[in-house]
Design an enzyme around this catalytic site. Structure first.
Site, mmCIF file in Angstrom:
data_model
loop_
_atom_site.group_PDB
_atom_site.id
_atom_site.type_symbol
_atom_site.label_atom_id
_atom_site.label_comp_id
_atom_site.label_asym_id
_atom_site.label_seq_id
_atom_site.Cartn_x
_atom_site.Cartn_y
_atom_site.Cartn_z
ATOM 1 N N CYS A 116 0.915 -1.142 -0.074
ATOM 2 C CA CYS A 116 0.142 -0.140 -0.142
ATOM 3 C C CYS A 116 0.796 1.170 -0.123
ATOM 4 O O CYS A 116 0.482 2.315 -0.687
ATOM 5 C CB CYS A 116 -0.824 -0.034 1.141
ATOM 6 S SG CYS A 116 -2.354 -1.015 1.070
ATOM 7 N N CYS A 200 -7.214 -8.001 -2.306
ATOM 8 C CA CYS A 200 -7.278 -7.528 -1.012
ATOM 9 C C CYS A 200 -8.877 -7.246 -0.804
ATOM 10 O O CYS A 200 -9.302 -6.552 0.215
ATOM 11 C CB CYS A 200 -6.403 -6.457 -0.535
ATOM 12 S SG CYS A 200 -4.666 -6.549 -0.673
ATOM 13 N N CYS A 223 -5.327 1.581 4.508
ATOM 14 C CA CYS A 223 -4.120 1.373 3.299
ATOM 15 C C CYS A 223 -3.093 2.349 3.868
ATOM 16 O O CYS A 223 -2.016 2.119 3.343
ATOM 17 C CB CYS A 223 -4.766 1.913 2.058
ATOM 18 S SG CYS A 223 -5.299 3.489 1.573
HETATM 19 S S1 SF4 Z 1 -4.785 -2.814 -1.207
HETATM 20 FE FE1 SF4 Z 1 -3.419 -4.996 -1.434
HETATM 21 S S2 SF4 Z 1 -3.013 -4.870 -3.710
HETATM 22 FE FE2 SF4 Z 1 -3.561 -2.696 -3.133
HETATM 23 S S3 SF4 Z 1 -2.031 -1.543 -2.894
HETATM 24 FE FE3 SF4 Z 1 -2.905 -2.242 -0.844
HETATM 25 S S4 SF4 Z 1 -1.837 -4.427 -0.313
HETATM 26 FE FE4 SF4 Z 1 -1.404 -3.926 -2.379
#
Ligand code: SF4
Length: 250
Positions: A116, A200, A223
């Site tokens: 993230c 996710c 996030c």
């Molecule tokens: S939501 Fe999941 S796939 Fe998207 S940036 Fe975050 S960890 Fe990565």
């Protein structure tokens, strides 16, 4: 430039104002150095509608992580075109390309905080560097972190984050959507109440918490755009504080 005291006073005052009044104030105070962000999911529609109706041409940042569901990308295209929105796509810094490509599948699962940070937090930090105000759509009823947010929040580097929908509930979103006949994300009716990246996000039941389908069972609810992670600029600090462990990534 507003002082810290003025920001605190206005933030208190805005607790009893409508989102439209807060947006109107923000635009008149900061235009053209103001932008909003949107993830183009169902609960994003009211703010997107309000802001782009009140100020045509305002930049709308969309973080394209490369992990989005196809339905989200198509919905973003459709709304941007029909509403004539000035969408600006944000991407991961190219210096992470080799690492990210080598770990495309494992990164979201093995180290979602790092993932993230690289795909969402850093691109947004960079995009906001040259403006003074950022309109975000978070609500207090979404997560425990968001419950403590203020309507106006001064970020460490002078950027003012404005959260006009902070006092809205899920019911307010539904009411506005119905009143304005706004479209929902195509997967909403299939149980995707909150839609993030494909690795996710899962579908949930009608009575589940709105964000229960995000990072489900992995002890992560944010996030990093709306937490202290966003205020960190150095990746070493971020890794230490958020316990990132790239050694697990294969
Ligand atoms: S939501 Fe999941 S796939 Fe998207 S940036 Fe975050 S960890 Fe990565």
């Amino acid at each position: 430039m507003l002082s810290v005291q003025e920001i605190e006073r206005l933030s208190e005052e805005f607790e009893t104002k409508t989102p439209q009044e807060i947006i109107q104030w923000a635009v008149s105070e900061f235009w053209p150095e103001i932008a909003m962000s949107s993830s183009f999911q169902t609960q994003s529609m009211p703010l997107l509608h309000m802001v782009t109706s009140l100020k045509r041409g305002i930049p709308v940042f969309f973080i394209d992580t490369g992990y989005h569901l196809w339905d989200t990308l198509m919905f973003r295209e459709k709304i941007a075109s029909e509403w004539q929105i000035n969408v600006i796509d944000l991407y991961r810094d190219t210096r992470w390309d080799v690492f990210a490509r080598q770990n495309t599948r494992s990164l979201p699962l093995e180290d979602p905080n790092l993932c993230c940070y690289l795909h969402k937090v850093q691109p947004m930090q960079k995009a906001l560097k040259d403006i003074k105000a950022w309109i975000s759509g978070i609500r207090r009823d979404q997560t425990s972190v968001r419950a403590k947010a203020k309507i106006l929040e001064l970020q460490g580097d002078g950027l003012l984050k404005i959260n006009p929908l902070l006092n809205w509930t899920k019911a307010d979103v539904k009411k506005y959507m119905e009143e304005k006949n706004l479209p929902s994300h195509p997967l909403y009716e299939k149980g995707y109440r909150s839609v993030g990246c494909a690795p996710c996000t899962i579908a949930i039941g009608v009575n589940d918490d709105e964000r229960a389908g995000r990072w489900a069972g992995r002890g992560k609810v944010e996030c990093g755009l709306h937490t202290d992670m966003f205020k960190k600029k150095d990746i070493a600090d971020v890794k230490q504080e958020f316990h990132m462990d790239v050694t697990k990534v294969k």
